[in-house]
Motif scaffolding. Structure first.
Motif, PDB file in Angstrom:
ATOM      1  N   ASN A  51       0.820  -1.210   0.000  1.00  0.00           N
ATOM      2  CA  ASN A  51       0.000   0.000   0.000  1.00  0.00           C
ATOM      3  C   ASN A  51       0.855   1.262   0.000  1.00  0.00           C
ATOM      4  N   GLU A  52       1.955   1.221   0.772  1.00  0.00           N
ATOM      5  CA  GLU A  52       2.822   2.399   0.839  1.00  0.00           C
ATOM      6  C   GLU A  52       3.685   2.513  -0.412  1.00  0.00           C
ATOM      7  N   ALA A  53       4.105   1.343  -0.911  1.00  0.00           N
ATOM      8  CA  ALA A  53       4.994   1.350  -2.080  1.00  0.00           C
ATOM      9  C   ALA A  53       4.283   1.942  -3.291  1.00  0.00           C
ATOM     10  N   VAL A  54       3.018   1.588  -3.482  1.00  0.00           N
ATOM     11  CA  VAL A  54       2.311   2.101  -4.658  1.00  0.00           C
ATOM     12  C   VAL A  54       2.066   3.603  -4.496  1.00  0.00           C
ATOM     13  N   ALA A  55       1.873   4.044  -3.259  1.00  0.00           N
ATOM     14  CA  ALA A  55       1.681   5.478  -3.015  1.00  0.00           C
ATOM     15  C   ALA A  55       2.964   6.237  -3.328  1.00  0.00           C
ATOM     16  N   GLU A  56       4.086   5.727  -2.815  1.00  0.00           N
ATOM     17  CA  GLU A  56       5.368   6.385  -3.066  1.00  0.00           C
ATOM     18  C   GLU A  56       5.677   6.411  -4.571  1.00  0.00           C
ATOM     19  N   ALA A  57       5.420   5.296  -5.229  1.00  0.00           N
ATOM     20  CA  ALA A  57       5.693   5.217  -6.666  1.00  0.00           C
ATOM     21  C   ALA A  57       4.811   6.192  -7.440  1.00  0.00           C
ATOM     22  N   ALA A  58       3.586   6.388  -6.980  1.00  0.00           N
ATOM     23  CA  ALA A  58       2.691   7.326  -7.658  1.00  0.00           C
ATOM     24  C   ALA A  58       3.231   8.752  -7.550  1.00  0.00           C
ATOM     25  N   ILE A  59       3.697   9.104  -6.368  1.00  0.00           N
ATOM     26  CA  ILE A  59       4.259  10.453  -6.189  1.00  0.00           C
ATOM     27  C   ILE A  59       5.469  10.623  -7.108  1.00  0.00           C
ATOM     28  N   ARG A  60       6.309   9.593  -7.164  1.00  0.00           N
ATOM     29  CA  ARG A  60       7.485   9.674  -8.037  1.00  0.00           C
ATOM     30  C   ARG A  60       7.096   9.778  -9.509  1.00  0.00           C
ATOM     31  N   ALA A  61       5.944   9.202  -9.850  1.00  0.00           N
ATOM     32  CA  ALA A  61       5.497   9.226 -11.247  1.00  0.00           C
ATOM     33  C   ALA A  61       4.816  10.552 -11.597  1.00  0.00           C
ATOM     34  N   GLY A  62       4.748  11.461 -10.634  1.00  0.00           N
ATOM     35  CA  GLY A  62       4.212  12.781 -10.957  1.00  0.00           C
ATOM     36  C   GLY A  62       2.794  13.015 -10.462  1.00  0.00           C
ATOM     37  N   CYS A  63       2.294  12.108  -9.640  1.00  0.00           N
ATOM     38  CA  CYS A  63       0.956  12.309  -9.085  1.00  0.00           C
ATOM     39  C   CYS A  63       1.048  13.310  -7.935  1.00  0.00           C
ATOM     40  N   ARG A  64       0.325  14.417  -8.064  1.00  0.00           N
ATOM     41  CA  ARG A  64       0.305  15.413  -6.994  1.00  0.00           C
ATOM     42  C   ARG A  64      -1.108  15.667  -6.493  1.00  0.00           C
ATOM     43  N   HIS A  65      -2.034  14.848  -6.927  1.00  0.00           N
ATOM     44  CA  HIS A  65      -3.408  14.992  -6.456  1.00  0.00           C
ATOM     45  C   HIS A  65      -3.958  13.619  -6.112  1.00  0.00           C
ATOM     46  N   PHE A 125       3.552  -4.093  -7.801  1.00  0.00           N
ATOM     47  CA  PHE A 125       2.496  -3.175  -7.366  1.00  0.00           C
ATOM     48  C   PHE A 125       3.005  -1.732  -7.525  1.00  0.00           C
ATOM     49  N   ALA A 126       4.213  -1.497  -7.033  1.00  0.00           N
ATOM     50  CA  ALA A 126       4.796  -0.154  -7.122  1.00  0.00           C
ATOM     51  C   ALA A 126       5.043   0.234  -8.580  1.00  0.00           C
ATOM     52  N   ASP A 127       5.636  -0.680  -9.352  1.00  0.00           N
ATOM     53  CA  ASP A 127       5.940  -0.365 -10.755  1.00  0.00           C
ATOM     54  C   ASP A 127       4.674  -0.019 -11.537  1.00  0.00           C
ATOM     55  N   MET A 128       3.570  -0.601 -11.113  1.00  0.00           N
ATOM     56  CA  MET A 128       2.327  -0.391 -11.860  1.00  0.00           C
ATOM     57  C   MET A 128       1.772   1.020 -11.706  1.00  0.00           C
ATOM     58  N   ALA A 129       2.203   1.736 -10.686  1.00  0.00           N
ATOM     59  CA  ALA A 129       1.748   3.125 -10.563  1.00  0.00           C
ATOM     60  C   ALA A 129       2.198   3.889 -11.801  1.00  0.00           C
ATOM     61  N   ASP A 130       3.489   3.759 -12.110  1.00  0.00           N
ATOM     62  CA  ASP A 130       4.043   4.452 -13.267  1.00  0.00           C
ATOM     63  C   ASP A 130       3.372   4.000 -14.562  1.00  0.00           C
ATOM     64  N   LEU A 131       3.250   2.691 -14.707  1.00  0.00           N
ATOM     65  CA  LEU A 131       2.633   2.132 -15.912  1.00  0.00           C
ATOM     66  C   LEU A 131       1.185   2.617 -16.057  1.00  0.00           C
ATOM     67  N   ALA A 132       0.460   2.631 -14.948  1.00  0.00           N
ATOM     68  CA  ALA A 132      -0.947   3.033 -14.999  1.00  0.00           C
ATOM     69  C   ALA A 132      -1.070   4.495 -15.451  1.00  0.00           C
ATOM     70  N   PHE A 133      -0.210   5.365 -14.922  1.00  0.00           N
ATOM     71  CA  PHE A 133      -0.273   6.769 -15.366  1.00  0.00           C
ATOM     72  C   PHE A 133       0.095   6.900 -16.842  1.00  0.00           C
ATOM     73  N   GLU A 134       1.103   6.132 -17.270  1.00  0.00           N
ATOM     74  CA  GLU A 134       1.512   6.195 -18.676  1.00  0.00           C
ATOM     75  C   GLU A 134       0.365   5.745 -19.592  1.00  0.00           C
ATOM     76  N   LEU A 135      -0.242   4.616 -19.254  1.00  0.00           N
ATOM     77  CA  LEU A 135      -1.351   4.115 -20.083  1.00  0.00           C
ATOM     78  C   LEU A 135      -2.519   5.104 -20.062  1.00  0.00           C
ATOM     79  N   GLY A 136      -2.792   5.643 -18.890  1.00  0.00           N
ATOM     80  CA  GLY A 136      -3.888   6.598 -18.764  1.00  0.00           C
ATOM     81  C   GLY A 136      -3.679   7.796 -19.666  1.00  0.00           C
ATOM     82  N   ASP A 137      -2.466   8.346 -19.642  1.00  0.00           N
ATOM     83  CA  ASP A 137      -2.175   9.518 -20.470  1.00  0.00           C
ATOM     84  C   ASP A 137      -2.180   9.168 -21.951  1.00  0.00           C
TER      85      ASP A 137
END
Ligand SMILES: Cc1ncc(C[n+]2csc(CCOP(=O)(O)OP(=O)(O)O)c2C)c(N)n1
Ligand code: SF4
Lengths: 359, 250
Positions: A10-24, A147-159
């Protein structure tokens, strides 16, 4: 790189999301995802981002809709009952073509169920859930690292496709600790690029630009002929995603395999241990683990059906949901058997081994 | 040639799709004029509701989002948090705001979000054909209260301003009406004030318009105005509930 840290999923995916540019990030507390919202409440302010604990999952997903309409990388998370409440919003995100990431840390259901890991939301995630004719990429991790790596992938696919993307995890992956290697945090310059990438359609301040018609974030088309066009356009986008974004892992799958296991997420973790032991005992068995459960790796399963394959076993933490997709891939060519556990109970590798030996 | 009256820049040149004599057109115009006067158009964004004003996203001439039924305050929260350098309002009917969206409006107000809410109270569900609203008056007949609203069975009309006035955070709350030219001039002042505070990022601002729905009330526009004055004011008195700007600010 090189900064492996021991962290809960749970924490890893949150940290990875912030690193991927999630600010909201907007969410509502629920077990077993609460470490995620708590991590965001601690770290978002430090990253200069927005954290809002919403009044409900419905409000949270609609805050996501607003921020995504402004072109920002935005995330929400919940567990099964809360994800049901987000379904209206997910349908609107899909209709308005807004990129956003939704994390589901699944628990036992239906109803209030319990707070143990389960995979009962497979149908909801992959076959709709919200109303209307839409699809959404769904990523299913099976380790904390993934789980963590998927934060980045999810944002990339979303965009890339202007679509909501779900990470379909579960209570085990959310709460277990494993070492994680993080990507570096996006730089200021990269963040600025991210902000501008959607300026051709999103809400942003430069409304005085010559010839700029005001932007509309919207899923309503009252004229059936226009809505028809829009839905056909969505369909073409879903086709593209199916053609380009299927991901899966082959595990110990060789040409002389006699048995094939298909499993995703936590169920696949357990199956791996069973396969390792069975291989040592001389049983020829391998696995296909869908990483994207939509789009689904039908082709990969079909290709694995050598004449030597006698039977397929699908293991899931539910009454049998993904098995329907496996059967679609197999088209009756090989018997498909099922091993499931429900109520938030996990099966052991031994149970998988016994099942295979009994087949 | 001197221009005496023109369409506000903050409205597109699409024709409104409202029924003749409907007050939605007036409230749109007041909001657009105020945005022009405050020179805010370039930084403005808005949220349209689900209801007769669902197409507001086409009528306002700046970036707009169309929200799910009742969720506009949550959508506006996301927008303002994502673009703090811009300014956002929602435009909502009584079904949208005071029934399905009750949680969203109360909590956006309670957080003191930097957003403006324009609330059109016409005591009925217009878009879906005249069903009972949370603001429908006791005894009032609608297509789902065919014998008149029975307050013993389904409760009294919800007064949104009074409800929100019980919270600490809101900056400005006022109920105005659109029932006469004088009322409209006063309403314009309230809209201007809300958007001025919004421009200054002072906090949550809320303006309710006592409005009419001649079509679903089954009246001429003039009769509707008269009926509203006689029947709506007792439940929805025109009143300034709160103005922290006048009290010397937060
Ligand atoms: C989730 C959901 N429920 C119901 C509806 C149907 N619906 C559309 S508009 C409306 C009522 C709107 O009434 P109000 O907010 O008073 O606005 P008005 O039309 O009077 O301006 C309803 C119930 C919907 N679109 N979405
Ligand atoms: S139905 Fe009523 S609220 Fe809707 S446009 Fe017509 S008069 Fe206005």
């Amino acid at each position: 790189m090189g900064e492996k840290v021991l962290m809960k999923g749970n924490e890893a995916v949150a940290e990875a999301a912030i690193r991927a540019g999630c600010r909201h990030y907007f969410a509502y507390p629920i077990t077993p995802q609460s470490e995620l919202i708590e991590y965001m409440s601690r770290m978002m302010p430090k990253a200069g981002g927005t954290f809002v604990q919403a009044e409900s999952e419905i409000a949270a997903v609609n805050m996501v809709y607003g921020a995504a309409g402004c072109g920002k990388r935005v995330m929400t998370s919940s567990s099964s009952p809360g994800i049901s409440l987000k379904m209206e919003g997910i349908s609107y995100l899909a209709g308005a073509e807004l990129p956003a990431v939704i994390v589901n840390v699944q628990r036992g259901g239906p109803g209030l169920g319990d707070i143990q890991p389960a995979q009962g939301d497979y149908f909801q995630a992959t076959k709709g859930g919200g109303h209307g004719d839409y699809r959404m990429p769904v990523l299913a991790p099976s380790t904390v690292q993934e789980f963590a790596d998927m934060a980045d992938l999810a944002f990339e696919l979303g965009d890339k496709y202007r679509t909501p993307v779900m990470i379909l995890s579960d209570g085990l992956l959310g709460q277990m600790m494993e070492p994680v290697d993080f990507k570096p945090r996006k730089t200021e310059a990269e963040m600025e690029e991210l902000d501008k990438q959607h300026f051709d359609w999103c809400i942003h301040p430069n409304q005085d630009e010559p010839n700029r018609h005001h932007h509309e974030i919207n899923s309503l088309e009252i004229d059936p002929l226009i809505l028809e066009k829009h839905v056909i356009h969505l369909g073409e986008k879903f086709d593209k995603i199916e053609a380009n974004e299927v991901r899966y892992e082959e595990y110990k799958l060789t040409d002389d395999c006699e048995y094939l296991i298909v499993a995703f997420g936590t169920a696949a973790r357990i199956a791996k241990s069973a396969i390792d032991e069975l291989n040592v005992e001389g049983v020829k068995i391998g696995m296909i683990r869908p990483i994207t459960v939509w789009p689904y790796p039908y082709e990969a399963i079909r290709n694995a059906l050598t004449p030597k394959i006698k039977k397929i076993l699908v293991t899931e933490l539910n009454l049998g949901q993904m098995i329907e997709d496996v059967k679609l891939a197999v088209e009756g060519k090989v018997p498909v058997e099922f091993l499931g556990k429900v109520g938030g109970i996990l099966f052991t590798p031994q149970e998988v081994k016994d099942k295979i030996k009994g087949m | 040639m001197q221009v005496i009256a023109k369409r506000p820049d903050s409205l597109t040149d699409l024709n409104f799709t409202y029924c003749p004599g409907c007050t939605h057109g007036i409230s749109h115009r007041l909001i657009a004029e105020a945005i022009d006067e405050l020179d805010l158009r370039n930084k403005m964004m808005g949220v349209a509701p689900v209801g007769c004003s669902v197409f507001a996203y086409k009528f306002f001439n700046f970036d707009m989002a169309e929200a799910a039924h009742g969720r506009a305050p949550a959508v506006a929260t996301g927008m303002k948090r994502a673009r703090p350098d811009m300014h956002v309002f929602t435009y909502q009917g009584d079904g949208d705001l005071a029934a399905i969206g009750t949680a969203e409006i109360v909590h956006a107000a309670n957080r003191g979000e930097n957003i403006s809410i324009f609330f059109v109270n016409n005591a009925i569900y217009g878009m879906t054909g005249g069903q009972m609203a949370p603001t429908t008056l006791p005894g009032m007949k609608t297509s789902t209260s065919p014998y008149g609203r029975d307050e013993q069975d389904i409760g009294y009309p919800i007064a949104a301003c009074e409800l929100l006035d019980s919270l600490r955070a809101p900056y400005y709350i006022e109920r105005v009406s659109l029932l006469s030219p004088q009322d409209i001039i006063k309403a314009k002042r309230a809209v201007l004030k809300a958007l001025k505070y919004n421009k200054e990022n002072r906090g949550f601002t809320f303006v309710e318009f006592v409005s009419t729905c001649p079509t679903n009330w089954g009246m001429t526009p003039l009769d509707a105005m008269k009926w509203a004055k006689e029947n709506m004011y007792p439940f929805f008195p025109v009143k300034l509930f709160r103005d922290k700007g006048e009290e010397g600010g937060k």
